[in-house]
Design an enzyme around this catalytic site. Structure first.
Site, PDB file in Angstrom:
ATOM      1  N   CYS A  76       8.737   5.819  -0.066  1.00  0.00           N
ATOM      2  CA  CYS A  76       7.797   4.654  -1.272  1.00  0.00           C
ATOM      3  C   CYS A  76       8.437   4.654  -2.764  1.00  0.00           C
ATOM      4  CB  CYS A  76       6.688   5.275  -1.537  1.00  0.00           C
ATOM      5  SG  CYS A  76       5.596   5.576  -0.107  1.00  0.00           S
TER       6      CYS A  76
ATOM      7  N   PRO B 281      10.048   0.334  -7.457  1.00  0.00           N
ATOM      8  CA  PRO B 281      10.577  -0.572  -8.056  1.00  0.00           C
ATOM      9  C   PRO B 281      12.432   0.668  -8.511  1.00  0.00           C
ATOM     10  CG  PRO B 281       9.957  -0.057 -10.116  1.00  0.00           C
ATOM     11  CD  PRO B 281       9.015   0.561  -8.622  1.00  0.00           C
TER      12      PRO B 281
ATOM     13  N   ASP C 253       7.455   0.058   6.707  1.00  0.00           N
ATOM     14  CA  ASP C 253       6.275   0.583   6.265  1.00  0.00           C
ATOM     15  C   ASP C 253       7.044   2.238   6.550  1.00  0.00           C
ATOM     16  OD1 ASP C 253       4.271   1.571   6.091  1.00  0.00           O
ATOM     17  OD2 ASP C 253       3.217   0.444   8.124  1.00  0.00           O
TER      18      ASP C 253
ATOM     19  N   CYS D  47       1.106   9.302  -9.219  1.00  0.00           N
ATOM     20  CA  CYS D  47       1.297  10.025 -10.595  1.00  0.00           C
ATOM     21  C   CYS D  47      -0.571   9.804 -10.556  1.00  0.00           C
ATOM     22  CB  CYS D  47       1.284   8.252 -10.929  1.00  0.00           C
ATOM     23  SG  CYS D  47       1.108   6.662 -10.608  1.00  0.00           S
TER      24      CYS D  47
END
Ligand code: SAM
Length: 377
Positions: free
Chosen positions: A198, A201, A246, A316
């Site tokens: 994942c 950015p 994915d 997070c």
């Protein structure tokens, strides 16, 4: 008068955020770019809009006792912004009131003046922590419950800290990244092929790059992968290959990775200081769906990593569901075991079989991480 002009911009921004769901951290820079305000006024607008958005509930509670009728959206924004300046900024009361009154349409000036004067003289912050600290009840309740093992004050301290703007940290390669995220990247200690499932950015993927490493930086969202491509270019990170896929079925060969990082999509309740409007947008119902996705991403990581290789999971957020419950699901699957050499030294605090970073400990975002090894055989 620049004080009036900056408040006019702030009230306009607040109304748009409230009425059309604009994102504060996109709208404010955009509005400032097309304004002729001076630097000092720009900073003021940013502080008022971000602060008022964060403290919306507390500001409404300060104003509410004096309102005898419903108000239109512009007046509502002006009252919130006025209450914010009066109670949360060091703006002298007369300046806060007169410049805010000057920024509203003529027809509403007498009304806004009367209300803000009363807020200045008699306004009192509520004792209810969710109102005083300005969060939805469910966020306060959930964190009070989930962080209780770390002491009764922990949740409130975290929530209070997340009302302060985030500090800016810039890495040696010029990338702006929270120190907490940097500490997460350091948990990956393997060299060789590192798959970041994942990745966009690309904050952690570019931090992972280095001698002896080939980083596959995957993300499901093509637009975010483009953004990552720009970040790889601008940081000069080498051997980082972006790809759109994915993470639950990335189409990579089983056992190909020496380490897999799963920096999973999450509720973001540890990073609320970053986006002023996030607390009003996050959906409590989404947590169960996110937890299922996090477990699925970890299963996929388990397939990708070689026996003996490392899997690092991070989020997070500070909820038990997305940390302890995800770990319980991993334990039930049985293929990953905690990495014994993983070091969760301060500012990490022990959290189940992993670690937690609290926003109040070291001025980082709130994060949780787990470090595993895939069992041999
Ligand atoms: C916490 S962010 C990652 C931040 C990134 N690691 C960094 O340090 O810059 C989570 C990312 O997960 C991505 N994501 C969500 N669902 C995914 C999936 N099924 N497979 C891969 N990526 C996914 C989102 O697009 C988002 O970019």
């Amino acid at each position: 008068m620049s004080g009036v002009q900056s408040r006019r911009v702030a009230i306009d921004a607040l109304t748009r955020i409230d009425q059309s769901g604009a994102y504060a951290n996109l709208l404010v820079p955009e509005m400032l770019a097309s304004s002729s305000l001076e630097e000092r006024d720009r900073r003021f607008v940013t502080e008022v809009v971000y602060g008022t958005t964060r403290m919306r509930r507390a500001c409404d509670a300060l104003v509410e006792p004096f309102l005898l009728r419903a108000v239109d959206p512009v007046v509502r924004s002006a009252l919130r912004a006025g209450a914010y300046q009066l109670h949360f900024m060091e703006v002298p009361a007369h300046a806060a009131v007169s410049a805010t009154v000057g920024a509203v349409p003529k027809r509403a000036r007498g009304f806004v003046n009367a209300i803000l004067r009363r807020v200045a003289d008699q306004g009192q912050l509520s004792d209810d922590p969710a109102i005083r600290m300005s969060y939805p009840d469910w966020i306060v309740g959930l964190l009070e419950h989930d962080l209780a093992p770390l002491g009764p004050a922990t949740a409130h301290e975290a929530l209070a800290r997340m009302n302060q703007p985030a500090s800016v940290t810039v890495r040696a390669d010029g990338y702006r990244q929270d120190v907490g995220s940097q500490l997460v990247s350091q948990l990956v200690t393997e060299t060789g092929v590192i798959v970041d499932l994942c990745a966009a950015p690309g904050g952690k993927a570019t931090a992972l790059a280095g001698p002896g490493r080939f980083v596959v930086a995957a993300d499901v969202r093509a637009r975010r992968v483009e953004l990552m491509q720009e970040n790889i270019r601008s940081t000069g990170a080498v051997d980082v290959v972006p790809m759109v896929s994915d993470g639950c079925g990335p189409g990579l060969k089983a056992g190909c990775a020496d380490a897999v990082l799963v920096d999973a999509p999450c509720s973001g309740l540890g990073a609320l200081r970053r986006r002023p409007d996030a607390r009003w947008r996050i959906d409590e119902e989404a947590i169960a769906r996110l937890t299922a996705l996090q477990v699925a991403l970890l299963s996929s990581a388990t397939q990708l990593v070689r026996p003996g290789g490392q899997v690092v999971y991070s989020v997070c957020t500070l909820t038990a569901a997305e940390t302890l419950d995800v770990d319980a699901a991993v334990a039930a699957e049985g293929a990953l075991v905690p990495d014994e050499v993983a070091s969760f030294s301060a500012p990490w605090v022990p959290w189940g079989r992993g670690g937690l970073l609290l926003p109040q400990t070291a001025d980082t975002d709130g994060m949780a991480a787990l470090v595993y090894r895939r069992e041999h055989g």
